[in-house]
Design an enzyme around this catalytic site. Structure first.
Site, PDB file in Angstrom:
ATOM      1  N   ARG A  51       0.857  -1.184   0.000  1.00  0.00           N
ATOM      2  CA  ARG A  51       0.000   0.000   0.000  1.00  0.00           C
ATOM      3  C   ARG A  51       0.894   1.235   0.000  1.00  0.00           C
ATOM      4  NH1 ARG A  51      -3.370  -2.944  -1.594  1.00  0.00           N
ATOM      5  NH2 ARG A  51      -5.331  -3.554  -0.596  1.00  0.00           N
ATOM      6  N   HIS A  68      -1.304   0.039  -9.764  1.00  0.00           N
ATOM      7  CA  HIS A  68      -1.929  -0.897  -8.823  1.00  0.00           C
ATOM      8  C   HIS A  68      -2.452  -2.136  -9.562  1.00  0.00           C
ATOM      9  CE1 HIS A  68      -3.996  -1.186  -4.648  1.00  0.00           C
ATOM     10  NE2 HIS A  68      -3.737  -2.396  -5.135  1.00  0.00           N
TER      11      HIS A  68
HETATM   12  N1  LIG Z   1      -0.646  -4.272  -5.274  1.00  0.00           N
HETATM   13  C1  LIG Z   1      -1.532  -5.227  -5.366  1.00  0.00           C
HETATM   14  O1  LIG Z   1      -2.061  -5.479  -6.461  1.00  0.00           O
HETATM   15  C2  LIG Z   1      -1.893  -6.064  -4.145  1.00  0.00           C
HETATM   16  C3  LIG Z   1      -2.640  -7.246  -4.322  1.00  0.00           C
HETATM   17  C4  LIG Z   1      -2.919  -8.037  -3.213  1.00  0.00           C
HETATM   18  C5  LIG Z   1      -2.494  -7.646  -1.954  1.00  0.00           C
HETATM   19  N2  LIG Z   1      -1.774  -6.492  -1.800  1.00  0.00           N
HETATM   20  C6  LIG Z   1      -1.297  -6.082  -0.460  1.00  0.00           C
HETATM   21  O2  LIG Z   1      -0.484  -7.121   0.090  1.00  0.00           O
HETATM   22  C7  LIG Z   1      -0.731  -7.173   1.482  1.00  0.00           C
HETATM   23  C8  LIG Z   1      -0.265  -8.495   2.056  1.00  0.00           C
HETATM   24  O3  LIG Z   1      -1.145  -9.548   1.666  1.00  0.00           O
HETATM   25  P1  LIG Z   1      -1.041 -11.019   2.318  1.00  0.00           P
HETATM   26  O4  LIG Z   1      -2.220 -11.766   1.836  1.00  0.00           O
HETATM   27  O5  LIG Z   1       0.306 -11.596   2.112  1.00  0.00           O
HETATM   28  O6  LIG Z   1      -1.221 -10.649   3.881  1.00  0.00           O
HETATM   29  P2  LIG Z   1      -1.066 -11.624   5.134  1.00  0.00           P
HETATM   30  O7  LIG Z   1      -1.205 -13.050   4.737  1.00  0.00           O
HETATM   31  O8  LIG Z   1      -1.954 -11.075   6.192  1.00  0.00           O
HETATM   32  O9  LIG Z   1       0.458 -11.407   5.579  1.00  0.00           O
HETATM   33  C9  LIG Z   1       0.885 -10.219   6.151  1.00  0.00           C
HETATM   34  C10 LIG Z   1       2.312 -10.398   6.638  1.00  0.00           C
HETATM   35  O10 LIG Z   1       2.740  -9.141   7.199  1.00  0.00           O
HETATM   36  C11 LIG Z   1       3.197  -9.374   8.528  1.00  0.00           C
HETATM   37  N3  LIG Z   1       2.923  -8.216   9.388  1.00  0.00           N
HETATM   38  C12 LIG Z   1       1.771  -7.602   9.590  1.00  0.00           C
HETATM   39  N4  LIG Z   1       1.905  -6.606  10.493  1.00  0.00           N
HETATM   40  C13 LIG Z   1       3.178  -6.630  10.845  1.00  0.00           C
HETATM   41  C14 LIG Z   1       3.928  -5.862  11.761  1.00  0.00           C
HETATM   42  N5  LIG Z   1       3.386  -4.873  12.476  1.00  0.00           N
HETATM   43  N6  LIG Z   1       5.210  -6.167  11.915  1.00  0.00           N
HETATM   44  C15 LIG Z   1       5.774  -7.163  11.200  1.00  0.00           C
HETATM   45  N7  LIG Z   1       5.119  -7.933  10.314  1.00  0.00           N
HETATM   46  C16 LIG Z   1       3.829  -7.659  10.146  1.00  0.00           C
HETATM   47  C17 LIG Z   1       2.439 -10.577   9.012  1.00  0.00           C
HETATM   48  O11 LIG Z   1       3.112 -11.141  10.111  1.00  0.00           O
HETATM   49  P3  LIG Z   1       2.583 -12.522  10.785  1.00  0.00           P
HETATM   50  O12 LIG Z   1       3.015 -13.592   9.802  1.00  0.00           O
HETATM   51  O13 LIG Z   1       3.320 -12.575  12.061  1.00  0.00           O
HETATM   52  O14 LIG Z   1       1.097 -12.363  10.896  1.00  0.00           O
HETATM   53  C18 LIG Z   1       2.441 -11.442   7.751  1.00  0.00           C
HETATM   54  O15 LIG Z   1       3.657 -12.139   7.626  1.00  0.00           O
HETATM   55  C19 LIG Z   1      -2.230  -6.914   1.577  1.00  0.00           C
HETATM   56  O16 LIG Z   1      -2.592  -6.453   2.851  1.00  0.00           O
HETATM   57  C20 LIG Z   1      -2.439  -5.849   0.518  1.00  0.00           C
HETATM   58  O17 LIG Z   1      -2.291  -4.572   1.101  1.00  0.00           O
HETATM   59  C21 LIG Z   1      -1.469  -5.702  -2.869  1.00  0.00           C
END
Ligand SMILES: NC(=O)c1ccc[n+]([C@@H]2O[C@H](COP(=O)([O-])OP(=O)(O)OC[C@H]3O[C@@H](n4cnc5c(N)ncnc54)[C@H](OP(=O)(O)O)[C@@H]3O)[C@@H](O)[C@H]2O)c1
Length: 305
Positions: free
Chosen positions: A220, A268
């Site tokens: 983001r 995006h």
């Molecule tokens: N650009 C695009 O087209 C696009 C498309 C899809 C998604 N996204 C973005 O990608 C993000 C990630 O997606 P995801 O499905 O991989 O999410 P996810 O499965 O929830 O994984 C998030 C990761 O971030 C870590 N995290 C969260 N808060 C943290 C903190 N305060 N300190 C350290 N680590 C932290 C989590 O740690 P833990 O493992 O300990 O929980 C986890 O490893 C989405 O939220 C979205 O914003 C972008």
């Protein structure tokens, strides 16, 4: 079940035929038709204001996106109703392809050769092997975990940072961000946007990345402090940045980011929800609700993702 589709960005005409096929006994409604409030499941992504004003029977809010900050940040979302994230295999695959394209663009110096071609310059940069490079991942969740495995298969060293300790084969996992950044040549942000992660890629952190590295932000816009990024590019500390997400989208035409030679911009598109692969996952959660089971991939409101 009565299912409400409420989104300002996703188009019901793409989703309804697939949803109806997967859930033939259920009835679909497109916002603002809420069937007089008789709705069991809301499918949302950038939901219109007032979506939840009169849905007293709601049993599940199912996101059509992987990022859920729009839902978490909306005080009108009823707090007692479970909210589920979408884990879409098509989206995970697309993100892997995008990130590998960016990593290779930087690793093989293609961003430089594009400029050289512009200048009609025949010049070679030093070659590195993938095993010379360390890619640092902020976030080792659904996307980060899958991408870490793909980068490892290409022989890159991979380091990863998560909130809770993790073990992933071949990946140097840590909860110490500064330590991870200091050993990284390229840094890839795959975090959810939460109060803890907003502005996380700031001057101090960017300067911990090894010189001539790159920043890839596909999470983001709010994760990256743009003036600090520009300073690191202009001083020559960072070689390049790949930005898919921005604080304001669409990126305004007047933004200096558009014309910065050190920045590659995409609108995006790093990973779009793919209805063909997403509908099966959504239907699975709806079936779970029908059977009285807990839905999968529930949002943890306390953690913010
Ligand atoms: N650009 C695009 O087209 C696009 C498309 C899809 C998604 N996204 C973005 O990608 C993000 C990630 O997606 P995801 O499905 O991989 O999410 P996810 O499965 O929830 O994984 C998030 C990761 O971030 C870590 N995290 C969260 N808060 C943290 C903190 N305060 N300190 C350290 N680590 C932290 C989590 O740690 P833990 O493992 O300990 O929980 C986890 O490893 C989405 O939220 C979205 O914003 C972008």
């Amino acid at each position: 079940m009565n299912i409400l589709f409420a989104s300002q960005k996703e188009k019901p005409e793409f989703w309804f035929p697939l949803l109806q096929k997967a859930l033939p006994a259920d009835r679909l409604y497109a916002w603002p038709d809420t069937n007089d409030g008789d709705i069991d499941v809301a499918l949302v992504a950038t939901h219109p204001k007032g979506t939840f004003a009169n849905l007293p029977k709601l049993k599940l809010i199912q996101s059509m996106w992987m990022g859920v900050e729009n839902i978490i940040d909306d005080p009108q979302v009823p707090r007692g109703v479970p909210v589920a994230r979408l884990i879409d295999p098509g989206m995970v695959a697309a993100m892997g392809e995008t990130v590998i394209a960016y990593v290779l663009d930087w690793h093989r110096h293609f961003y430089c050769y594009r400029q050289f071609q512009n200048d009609r310059t025949w010049k070679r940069r030093r070659q590195y092997l993938a095993s010379d490079r360390t890619i640092g991942l902020l976030g080792l969740g659904e996307l980060g975990g899958s991408i870490a495995a793909k980068l490892r298969a290409m022989d890159f060293n991979v380091a990863g940072w998560s909130r809770r300790p993790k073990k992933l084969e071949g990946v140097a996992c840590t909860t110490d961000l500064d330590e991870m950044l200091s050993r990284s040549d390229a840094v890839l942000c795959l975090l959810p946007l939460t109060p803890e992660t907003r502005g996380i890629l700031n001057k101090d952190r960017i300067h911990r990345i090894r010189k001539d590295g790159c920043v890839i932000n596909v999470a983001r816009g709010g994760h990256l402090v743009i003036p600090d990024l520009l300073a690191a590019l202009d001083s020559g500390h960072l070689a390049h940045a790949y930005l898919d997400v921005f604080e304001t989208e669409p990126l305004p035409a007047g933004s200096p980011l558009w014309s910065h030679p050190g920045i590659t911009i995409t609108p995006h598109i790093a990973a779009l929800t793919e209805p063909r692969t997403a509908v099966g996952k959504i239907a699975e959660n709806i079936e779970r609700v029908r059977r009285g089971e807990a839905p999968l991939h529930l949002v943890d409101f306390a953690a913010g993702y």
